[in-house]
Design an enzyme around this catalytic site. Structure first.
Site, PDB file in Angstrom:
ATOM      1  N   ASP A  34      14.435  -3.400   5.778  1.00 29.86           N
ATOM      2  CA  ASP A  34      14.780  -2.200   5.025  1.00 29.86           C
ATOM      3  C   ASP A  34      16.061  -1.555   5.544  1.00 29.86           C
ATOM      4  OD1 ASP A  34      13.201   1.106   4.818  1.00 29.86           O
ATOM      5  OD2 ASP A  34      14.820   0.177   3.670  1.00 29.86           O
ATOM      6  N   SER A 198      31.096   3.967  -4.910  1.00 26.35           N
ATOM      7  CA  SER A 198      31.627   3.106  -5.980  1.00 26.35           C
ATOM      8  C   SER A 198      32.562   3.962  -6.842  1.00 26.35           C
ATOM      9  CB  SER A 198      30.476   2.580  -6.847  1.00 26.35           C
ATOM     10  OG  SER A 198      30.973   2.080  -8.081  1.00 26.35           O
TER      11      SER A 198
END
Ligand code: 46W
Ligand code: 46W
Length: 330
Positions: A34, A198
Site C-alpha cells: 500500500d 497532473s
C-alpha cells in the site's frame, strides 16, 4: 541488490496481494502493498480468534529471530473506516529476494470487521514515507526505506495489471515492462505520500485536453481513481444512464454502457490512457444490471487519489532518490 515479486489481483482488482516471508523459519503471508500508508502490520497470534477468518497469522513466538520492541504500540485507521492496532516486533522480512534483518513488524491485537472479512489479506505493507508511520513512542521506517541504501537504485516500481498478476520490483527498472519512454514528475512528500500534480485530463479518444491541475497521491492501496467532482461529473456526462446514487455511494451506470477512455496528463507532453473497460469497477446488483464506476469523487479527502484503476494502466517508478514519480504506458 535488486528484487522482484509477483502481485496478484483479487476479484474485480479490488486489491493486489503479494507474498512476504517473516521470521526464522520463514512464515509466508499474503500482503496488500500500500503506497498510501507507511505501516507494515499483520494478522498474528495476538489477533483474537473471533477476528480471524482464514487469514495466515504471524507468530513471533515461533520465530528465533523475533525481538519484541518493548513499549511500542500502533493503531491505524484507513480511508474506508477500517482499522487495526497492536504492538511491535523486529524480525527478518523477505520479499522478492530482497531482505531486511530487523524490520518493524506491527502485530495486530485488534482488527476491524472489514479486515476480518477480507479473508485472503493477511496484512498491509505501507510503502509511503516513514513520517506518517503510526508506531509510538518512536515511528518506524518502511521496508523500502530500510532497503534503500542497499538497492542498486533508490527506487521501486509497480506494474499492476487488470485481471492478471503483475510485479513490484526493487532497485531497478525493467525496460521490458513498458513501452515508449518514462515521464518523470516531481513528488511532494511533505504529507508523507507519493503526491504529484497532473496538469489535466482528456475524456475520450477525440476529446479536448482540459488544463486543470489535479494534485493527488499514487496509491496502490486504493482500488479506484478518485478525482475532483467537476472532473467526475464531466466524465459521466458521456456515459448514457449514468447517475450519482447516494444509496450506492457513488456514480453508477448500466453495465452494458459504453465507457469512454480517460487520459491523465503527466509532465509537459505525456499522458496515461485508461481504457474505458477499466472505468467500470463491479456490479452493484446480483443480476449484474448496474455497475459502480471506477472513477469516483475525492470529496472530503483533501486531495485526489490515483488508485489501482489508474496505476494498472501504467508502469510506475517510485523514485525516492530523486523525489519523483515516473510514469510510462505499457
Ligand atoms: C489518504 C488516504 C488514502 C488511502 N489510504 C491508504 N491507501 N492507506 C489511507 C490514507
Ligand atoms: C488501504 C486499505 C483500506 C482498507 N482495506 C480493506 N478494507 N481491506 C485494505 C486497504
Amino acid at each position: 541488490s535488486t528484487g522482484s515479486v509477483v502481485t496478484t489481483p483479487q476479484q474485480y482488482d479490488v486489491e493486489y496481494l503479494t507474498p512476504v516471508t517473516i521470521g526464522t523459519p520463514g512464515q509466508n503471508l499474503e500482503i496488500d502493498i500500500d503506497t498510501g500508508s507507511s505501516d507494515f502490520w499483520v494478522f498474528s497470534s495476538e489477533t483474537p480468534k473471533s477476528q480471524v477468518d482464514g487469514q495466515t497469522c504471524y507468530n513471533p513466538n515461533k520465530s528465533s529471530t523475533a525481538k519484541k520492541l518493548e513499549g511500542a504500540t500502533w493503531e491505524i485507521e484507513y480511508g474506508d473506516g477500517s482499522s487495526s492496532s497492536g504492538d511491535v516486533y523486529l524480525d527478518k522480512v523477505k520479499m522478492g529476494g530482497v531482505n531486511f534483518s530487523s524490520q518493524a513488524v506491527e502485530v495486530a491485537s485488534k482488527v476491524s470487521a472489514e479486515f476480518t472479512a477480507d479473508t485472503n489479506n493477511d496484512g498491509l505493507m505501507g510503502l509511503a514515507f516513514g513520517s506518517i508511520n503510526q508506531v509510538r513512542p518512536q515511528k518506524q521506517t518502511t521496508f523500502f526505506e530500510n532497503l534503500q541504501s542497499s538497492l542498486d537504485k533508490p527506487l521501486f516500481t509497480a506494474d499492476l495489471k487488470s485481471g492478471a498478476p503483475g510485479h513490484f520490483n526493487f532497485g531497478y527498472i525493467d525496460k521490458n515492462a513498458y513501452t515508449g519512454s518514462i515521464t518523470y514528475t516531481p513528488v511532494n512528500s511533505t504529507q508523507g505520500f507519493w503526491m504529484w500534480t497532473s496538469p489535466g485530463y482528456t475524456i475520450g479518444a477525440s476529446g479536448k485536453f482540459k488544463s486543470s491541475p489535479i494534485e493527488g497521491i499514487a496509491d496502490t492501496g486504493t482500488t479506484l481513481l478518485l478525482l475532483p467532482s467537476s472532473v467526475v461529473k464531466a466524465y459521466y456526462k458521456n456515459v448514457s444512464g449514468a447517475s450519482y446514487q447516494s444509496s450506492n455511494g457513488g456514480y453508477v451506470f448500466p453495465c452494458d454502457a459504453t465507457l469512454p477512455s480517460f487520459y491523465v496528463s503527466v509532465g509537459d507532453d505525456a499522458r496515461i490512457k485508461i481504457p474505458g473497460k477499466y472505468m467500470s469497477y463491479a456490479p452493484v446488483d446480483s443480476q449484474g444490471q448496474n455497475c459502480f464506476g471506477g472513477l469516483q469523487t475525492d470529496d472530503g479527502i483533501g486531495f485526489s487519489i490515483f488508485g489501482d484503476v489508474f496505476l494498472k494502466a501504467a508502469f510506475v517508478v517510485f523514485d525516492a532518490g530523486k523525489e519523483r514519480l515516473g510514469l510510462a504506458a505499457k
